[in-house]
Enzyme design. Structure first.
Site, PDB file in Angstrom:
ATOM      1  N   GLY A  40       0.773  -1.247   0.000  1.00  0.00           N
ATOM      2  CA  GLY A  40       0.000   0.000   0.000  1.00  0.00           C
ATOM      3  C   GLY A  40       0.796   1.284   0.000  1.00  0.00           C
ATOM      4  N   ARG A  73      -5.530   0.617  -6.656  1.00  0.00           N
ATOM      5  CA  ARG A  73      -4.263   1.232  -6.233  1.00  0.00           C
ATOM      6  C   ARG A  73      -3.784   2.313  -7.191  1.00  0.00           C
ATOM      7  NH1 ARG A  73      -2.151  -2.035  -2.165  1.00  0.00           N
ATOM      8  NH2 ARG A  73      -2.408  -4.283  -2.428  1.00  0.00           N
ATOM      9  N   ASP A  86      -5.717  -0.375  -1.795  1.00  0.00           N
ATOM     10  CA  ASP A  86      -6.579  -1.226  -2.621  1.00  0.00           C
ATOM     11  C   ASP A  86      -7.815  -1.706  -1.879  1.00  0.00           C
ATOM     12  OD1 ASP A  86      -5.136  -3.067  -0.870  1.00  0.00           O
ATOM     13  OD2 ASP A  86      -5.978  -4.647  -2.137  1.00  0.00           O
ATOM     14  N   LYS A  91      -6.716   6.555  10.822  1.00  0.00           N
ATOM     15  CA  LYS A  91      -8.127   6.555  11.221  1.00  0.00           C
ATOM     16  C   LYS A  91      -8.183   6.502  12.741  1.00  0.00           C
ATOM     17  CE  LYS A  91      -9.799   3.863   7.244  1.00  0.00           C
ATOM     18  NZ  LYS A  91     -10.249   2.498   6.863  1.00  0.00           N
ATOM     19  N   ASP A 138      -4.783   1.894  10.746  1.00  0.00           N
ATOM     20  CA  ASP A 138      -6.212   1.682  10.995  1.00  0.00           C
ATOM     21  C   ASP A 138      -6.376   1.245  12.455  1.00  0.00           C
ATOM     22  OD1 ASP A 138      -8.905   1.194  10.690  1.00  0.00           O
ATOM     23  OD2 ASP A 138      -8.672  -0.608   9.488  1.00  0.00           O
ATOM     24  N   GLU A 196       4.298   3.888   6.172  1.00  0.00           N
ATOM     25  CA  GLU A 196       3.068   3.089   6.064  1.00  0.00           C
ATOM     26  C   GLU A 196       2.032   3.895   5.271  1.00  0.00           C
ATOM     27  OE1 GLU A 196       1.546   0.471   5.787  1.00  0.00           O
ATOM     28  OE2 GLU A 196       1.194  -0.418   7.755  1.00  0.00           O
ATOM     29  N   ASP A 197       1.123   3.192   4.604  1.00  0.00           N
ATOM     30  CA  ASP A 197       0.066   3.906   3.882  1.00  0.00           C
ATOM     31  C   ASP A 197      -1.016   4.412   4.827  1.00  0.00           C
ATOM     32  OD1 ASP A 197      -0.788   1.320   4.474  1.00  0.00           O
ATOM     33  OD2 ASP A 197      -1.723   0.951   2.524  1.00  0.00           O
ATOM     34  N   PHE A 242     -13.676   3.074   4.691  1.00  0.00           N
ATOM     35  CA  PHE A 242     -12.680   2.427   3.839  1.00  0.00           C
ATOM     36  C   PHE A 242     -12.325   3.333   2.662  1.00  0.00           C
ATOM     37  CE2 PHE A 242     -10.857  -0.788   1.054  1.00  0.00           C
ATOM     38  CZ  PHE A 242     -10.121  -1.518   1.971  1.00  0.00           C
ATOM     39  N   VAL A 243     -11.025   3.406   2.325  1.00  0.00           N
ATOM     40  CA  VAL A 243     -10.559   4.250   1.227  1.00  0.00           C
ATOM     41  C   VAL A 243      -9.708   3.433   0.248  1.00  0.00           C
ATOM     42  CG1 VAL A 243     -10.636   6.465   2.459  1.00  0.00           C
ATOM     43  CG2 VAL A 243      -8.585   5.033   2.641  1.00  0.00           C
TER      44      VAL A 243
END
Ligand code: IMP
Length: 178
Positions: free
Chosen positions: A48, A168, A162, A134, A106, A102-103, A155-156
């Site tokens: 990600g 992506r 993805d 988040k 969560d 990190e992307d 969720f994104v």
């Protein structure tokens, strides 16, 4: 506002390419300032973070190295709580200034499991850069040193993130429609 369909779900534009670019450059400025006399080692978590890592790394004007590691804790839109290391670290972290890229943070479970593995190698310092966070879903005490955006618990996809393997490639970030 534009919408996209990924698999069975509809997503709406949430963060434009220009907004992402602005925050990535702001994060890079902070890192340039904090590491100007150092040579940090960035560890980008695949898959990600690849776009964020690339844009962030290009915006650095310091001496820096980057390597990539693959972990997985997610399938579909719900965390499996299952963390796997499938590409190991092949660089010594001892006495290095390490920055994990990190992307999205969560629940924080992925990093809660991974960061101690880095600390076991006795780096000189360890910091975390994440494009997204988040806060409402955080379940583990993860501190993000360099953050792009705090976002709601939805969720994104896009900009490297993805939904079951798709989405992506977009340069914007899209949010799951209600
Ligand atoms: P955590 O362990 O719950 O913090 O989850 C972190 C990982 O889950 C991220 O690196 C992503 O791969 C994935 N993830 C969490 N939220 C999203 C999302 O909204 N879209 C896409 N992937 C997500």
């Amino acid at each position: 506002m534009s919408t996209i369909t990924v698999h069975d779900k509809t997503f709406s534009t949430f963060l434009s390419a220009a907004e992402i670019n602005k925050q990535v450059n702001r994060v890079a400025d902070e890192i340039n300032r904090d590491y100007q006399d150092k040579c940090p080692l960035f560890i980008a978590i695949l898959n990600g973070s690849f776009m964020f890592a690339s844009d962030l790394f290009k915006a650095l004007n310091i001496n820096a190295q980057i390597c990539f590691i693959k972990l997985a804790s997610y399938q579909g839109v719900k965390s499996t709580g299952h963390v796997v290391t499938s590409i190991g670290l092949d660089v010594s972290l001892k006495d290095r200034d390490v920055v994990v890229i990190e992307d999205i943070v969560d629940t924080g479970k992925t990093l809660h499991e991974f960061l101690p593995q880095i600390l076991d190698q006795h780096p000189a310092s360890l910091k975390l850069a994440s494009l997204l966070h988040k806060p409402e879903s955080l379940k583990y005490p993860i501190h993000i040193d360099y953050l792009g955006f705090s976002i709601p618990n939805k969720f994104v996809v896009g900009y490297g993130l993805d939904y079951d393997g798709l989405g992506r490639n977009f340069k914007e970030i899209f949010q799951l429609s209600a």
